[in-house]
Design a protein around this motif. Structure first.
Motif, PDB file in Angstrom:
ATOM      1  N   ALA A 212       0.824  -1.209   0.000  1.00  0.00           N
ATOM      2  CA  ALA A 212       0.000   0.000   0.000  1.00  0.00           C
ATOM      3  C   ALA A 212       0.856   1.257   0.000  1.00  0.00           C
ATOM      4  O   ALA A 212       0.519   2.259  -0.650  1.00  0.00           O
ATOM      5  N   LYS A 213       1.980   1.242   0.691  1.00  0.00           N
ATOM      6  CA  LYS A 213       2.892   2.398   0.720  1.00  0.00           C
ATOM      7  C   LYS A 213       3.432   2.684  -0.676  1.00  0.00           C
ATOM      8  O   LYS A 213       3.466   3.843  -1.122  1.00  0.00           O
ATOM      9  N   LYS A 214       3.847   1.648  -1.384  1.00  0.00           N
ATOM     10  CA  LYS A 214       4.347   1.849  -2.750  1.00  0.00           C
ATOM     11  C   LYS A 214       3.229   2.348  -3.668  1.00  0.00           C
ATOM     12  O   LYS A 214       3.468   3.181  -4.550  1.00  0.00           O
TER      13      LYS A 214
ATOM     14  N   ALA B   1      -7.164   8.121 -11.497  1.00  0.00           N
ATOM     15  CA  ALA B   1      -5.941   8.305 -10.705  1.00  0.00           C
ATOM     16  C   ALA B   1      -6.280   8.800  -9.304  1.00  0.00           C
ATOM     17  O   ALA B   1      -5.689   8.359  -8.306  1.00  0.00           O
ATOM     18  N   GLN B   2      -7.242   9.702  -9.213  1.00  0.00           N
ATOM     19  CA  GLN B   2      -7.666  10.205  -7.898  1.00  0.00           C
ATOM     20  C   GLN B   2      -8.258   9.081  -7.048  1.00  0.00           C
ATOM     21  O   GLN B   2      -7.944   8.953  -5.862  1.00  0.00           O
ATOM     22  N   GLN B   3      -9.126   8.273  -7.676  1.00  0.00           N
ATOM     23  CA  GLN B   3      -9.756   7.174  -6.948  1.00  0.00           C
ATOM     24  C   GLN B   3      -8.729   6.146  -6.507  1.00  0.00           C
ATOM     25  O   GLN B   3      -8.777   5.623  -5.384  1.00  0.00           O
ATOM     26  N   THR B   4      -7.784   5.845  -7.384  1.00  0.00           N
ATOM     27  CA  THR B   4      -6.737   4.874  -7.044  1.00  0.00           C
ATOM     28  C   THR B   4      -5.878   5.381  -5.893  1.00  0.00           C
ATOM     29  O   THR B   4      -5.487   4.617  -5.003  1.00  0.00           O
ATOM     30  N   TYR B   5      -5.608   6.686  -5.900  1.00  0.00           N
ATOM     31  CA  TYR B   5      -4.805   7.271  -4.823  1.00  0.00           C
ATOM     32  C   TYR B   5      -5.522   7.143  -3.484  1.00  0.00           C
ATOM     33  O   TYR B   5      -4.932   6.725  -2.483  1.00  0.00           O
ATOM     34  N   LEU B   6      -6.824   7.494  -3.470  1.00  0.00           N
ATOM     35  CA  LEU B   6      -7.587   7.405  -2.227  1.00  0.00           C
ATOM     36  C   LEU B   6      -7.664   5.968  -1.723  1.00  0.00           C
ATOM     37  O   LEU B   6      -7.530   5.701  -0.521  1.00  0.00           O
ATOM     38  N   SER B   7      -7.873   5.030  -2.638  1.00  0.00           N
ATOM     39  CA  SER B   7      -7.932   3.616  -2.239  1.00  0.00           C
ATOM     40  C   SER B   7      -6.599   3.160  -1.663  1.00  0.00           C
ATOM     41  O   SER B   7      -6.547   2.411  -0.682  1.00  0.00           O
TER      42      SER B   7
ATOM     43  N   VAL C 277      -4.338   5.042  -0.171  1.00  0.00           N
ATOM     44  CA  VAL C 277      -4.125   5.667   1.145  1.00  0.00           C
ATOM     45  C   VAL C 277      -4.915   4.937   2.226  1.00  0.00           C
ATOM     46  O   VAL C 277      -4.384   4.633   3.301  1.00  0.00           O
ATOM     47  N   ILE C 278      -6.193   4.634   1.925  1.00  0.00           N
ATOM     48  CA  ILE C 278      -7.013   3.952   2.942  1.00  0.00           C
ATOM     49  C   ILE C 278      -6.493   2.547   3.186  1.00  0.00           C
ATOM     50  O   ILE C 278      -6.518   2.050   4.313  1.00  0.00           O
ATOM     51  N   ASP C 279      -5.987   1.877   2.145  1.00  0.00           N
ATOM     52  CA  ASP C 279      -5.403   0.543   2.333  1.00  0.00           C
ATOM     53  C   ASP C 279      -4.171   0.621   3.229  1.00  0.00           C
ATOM     54  O   ASP C 279      -3.956  -0.259   4.085  1.00  0.00           O
ATOM     55  N   TYR C 280      -3.385   1.664   3.049  1.00  0.00           N
ATOM     56  CA  TYR C 280      -2.186   1.814   3.887  1.00  0.00           C
ATOM     57  C   TYR C 280      -2.567   2.075   5.341  1.00  0.00           C
ATOM     58  O   TYR C 280      -2.025   1.449   6.259  1.00  0.00           O
ATOM     59  N   LEU C 281      -3.521   2.999   5.559  1.00  0.00           N
ATOM     60  CA  LEU C 281      -3.918   3.326   6.929  1.00  0.00           C
ATOM     61  C   LEU C 281      -4.508   2.113   7.641  1.00  0.00           C
ATOM     62  O   LEU C 281      -4.220   1.865   8.814  1.00  0.00           O
ATOM     63  N   LYS C 282      -5.332   1.349   6.926  1.00  0.00           N
ATOM     64  CA  LYS C 282      -5.945   0.170   7.538  1.00  0.00           C
ATOM     65  C   LYS C 282      -4.910  -0.921   7.803  1.00  0.00           C
ATOM     66  O   LYS C 282      -4.962  -1.608   8.823  1.00  0.00           O
ATOM     67  N   ALA C 283      -3.962  -1.095   6.867  1.00  0.00           N
ATOM     68  CA  ALA C 283      -2.908  -2.095   7.080  1.00  0.00           C
ATOM     69  C   ALA C 283      -2.024  -1.695   8.257  1.00  0.00           C
ATOM     70  O   ALA C 283      -1.612  -2.547   9.054  1.00  0.00           O
ATOM     71  N   ASP C 284      -1.735  -0.403   8.383  1.00  0.00           N
ATOM     72  CA  ASP C 284      -0.922   0.070   9.510  1.00  0.00           C
ATOM     73  C   ASP C 284      -1.667  -0.109  10.826  1.00  0.00           C
ATOM     74  O   ASP C 284      -1.084  -0.522  11.836  1.00  0.00           O
ATOM     75  N   LEU C 285      -2.973   0.173  10.807  1.00  0.00           N
ATOM     76  CA  LEU C 285      -3.781  -0.018  12.013  1.00  0.00           C
ATOM     77  C   LEU C 285      -3.861  -1.496  12.391  1.00  0.00           C
ATOM     78  O   LEU C 285      -3.772  -1.863  13.571  1.00  0.00           O
ATOM     79  N   GLU C 286      -4.020  -2.362  11.401  1.00  0.00           N
ATOM     80  CA  GLU C 286      -4.066  -3.802  11.652  1.00  0.00           C
ATOM     81  C   GLU C 286      -2.743  -4.294  12.233  1.00  0.00           C
ATOM     82  O   GLU C 286      -2.729  -5.131  13.153  1.00  0.00           O
TER      83      GLU C 286
END
Length: 444
Positions: A370-372, A415-421, A423-432
């Protein structure tokens, strides 16, 4: 004078309106949402009550060591006095041995009243219950922390989803502005016979699609906010706004600590071991109690000429020893059950440990991917913006078609939608990952 009052009234009304707008515009941070949930969430309130219940059970178990005093009273009226067999020699000394005669003893009216004292000197079940309830209280506290962790995790996910939807709305508003500008240009070109009517219709269709998409996302945004308020334990009618700025941070390495699930399993293991120990002690150790009674006994007769009612004191103190010799193997069956439960608890501990290790590695991989993706999509948005602006400029100069503009606009939105997805994947993975490594509380 009336004019002054009117001005004063208008000033007060303006002050109230400004105050209401300020209250409505209050922005809730993630930390404020969590703090509110800790106070108002009903699941946490119930778990705090469970902790209090556990404390009372522990005190109840200890109270069994305190002396018990009871008051006993009874009255009996014998319509037929009990019989007893007496040796016939009692009435006739010359009677042969082995012969008996029935005789009635006592009086019709019997009254008993006394105070009874009992205190346990040693009872394996009582001491075992004290130890068991103490461990059970620890287990209840861990379950509260587990519920708190789950609610924090749920609120964080809802908050991140709300941020994503809020930013999607911002992107749609920006795209709508671009589309409306494009529509004005196409209408102007159409009036000058430099563009077709179908080109104008295509742009109108795009605006209609963006408008419908905005309404759909706005509805989802309100639904997520309602779910967030429910998790916080506040009223659905309360005005709530979240901070739209997504705090995207670089990946951090977390120090692994014992997660709550494993701590709960360990405590449950201790609880089962304590119950098993209590059963073994109650099987082989006696119980010793002090007992004492002080009271009076009354006898009465209601026939003339010898009617009477007389009371006589009674009192004694002693020690009572109780030892279980055989209870039909009931205790042994309970011991066998606890042994199997203990084995399952140990197996569950090993299973949960292995599962946690696997999930930690998977969460690290998901966060890295998700970070990449965030880094890549950030560059893609900038590139898509540049392409869109250049395509619009080329379309004005007549070197690009409307189709090229619409394709560039679609590429920017993707591109905007992919970016938002990402970011949320990264935040959720970090929270998990924080949850799996026992560091979720550090996010508060």
């Amino acid at each position: 004078m009336k004019l002054v009052n009117i001005h004063t009234l208008i000033f007060i009304l303006l002050f109230i309106i400004i105050g209401l707008n300020t209250a409505q515009a209050q922005v809730w941070s993630l930390q404020q949402c969590i703090d509110t949930a800790q106070v108002h969430n009903k699941n946490l309130q119930m778990n705090r009550n469970n902790i209090s219940i556990g404390e009372q059970k522990e005190k109840e178990a200890k109270a069994n060591l305190i002396p018990k005093i009871t008051v006993n009273a009874d009255y009996k009226y014998f319509s037929n006095l009990p019989y007893q067999l007496m040796p016939l020699s009692t009435f006739n000394p010359t009677a042969p041995v082995g012969q008996y005669k029935e005789a009635q003893f006592g009086v019709p009216h019997n009254i008993n009243a006394n105070l009874q004292l009992s205190m346990s000197l040693y009872n394996p079940q009582v001491y075992g219950a004290i130890q068991t309830t103490k461990i059970a209280s620890e287990l209840t506290e861990l379950q509260y922390l587990k519920t708190e962790e789950q609610i924090f995790f749920e609120i964080s996910n809802l908050y991140y989803n709300a941020q994503i939807l809020h930013n999607q709305l911002a992107f749609i508003d920006s795209n709508l502005i671009n589309a409306e500008r494009l529509l004005k240009n196409m209408q102007l070109l159409n009036e000058q016979l430099l563009a077709k009517g179908t080109d104008v219709s295509k742009v109108k269709l795009q605006i209609a699609q963006l408008t419908n998409q905005k309404e759909s996302i706005s509805s989802k945004y309100e639904q997520v906010l309602n779910a967030l308020k429910f998790a916080m334990g506040v009223s659905i009618e309360q005005k709530t706004q979240i901070d739209p700025n997504i705090q995207f941070k670089r990946a951090n390495e977390y120090t692994s600590s014992t997660i709550l699930d494993i701590r709960i399993i360990k405590t449950q293991n201790r609880l089962l071991s304590s119950e098993l120990s209590t059963l073994n002690k109650s099987r082989f150790f006696p119980s010793l109690n002090i007992i004492g009674i002080y009271g009076t006994t009354g006898f009465g007769y209601d026939k003339q000429p010898n009617d009477f009612l007389k009371f006589f004191p009674i009192g004694f103190a002693g020690i009572q020893l109780s030892y279980p010799l055989f209870n039909g193997t009931v205790t042994q069956r309970k011991i066998n059950q606890k042994q199997f439960e203990l084995q399952n608890s140990e197996l569950q501990f090993g299973l949960l440990t292995e599962q946690n290790n696997m999930q930690v590695e998977n969460a690290k991989l998901q966060r890295m991917v998700a970070k990449k993706a965030v880094e890549t999509t950030t560059e893609q948005i900038e590139l898509a913006k540049t392409i869109y602006e250049q395509t619009v400029l080329q379309q004005k100069q007549g070197t690009a078609s409307l189709t090229d503009v619409l394709l560039a606009d679609n590429a920017l939105r993707e591109a905007q939608q992919t970016y938002l997805s990402a970011v949320i994947d990264y935040l959720k993975a970090d929270l998990e990952l924080k949850k799996l490594t026992g560091n979720i509380s550090t996010t508060k």
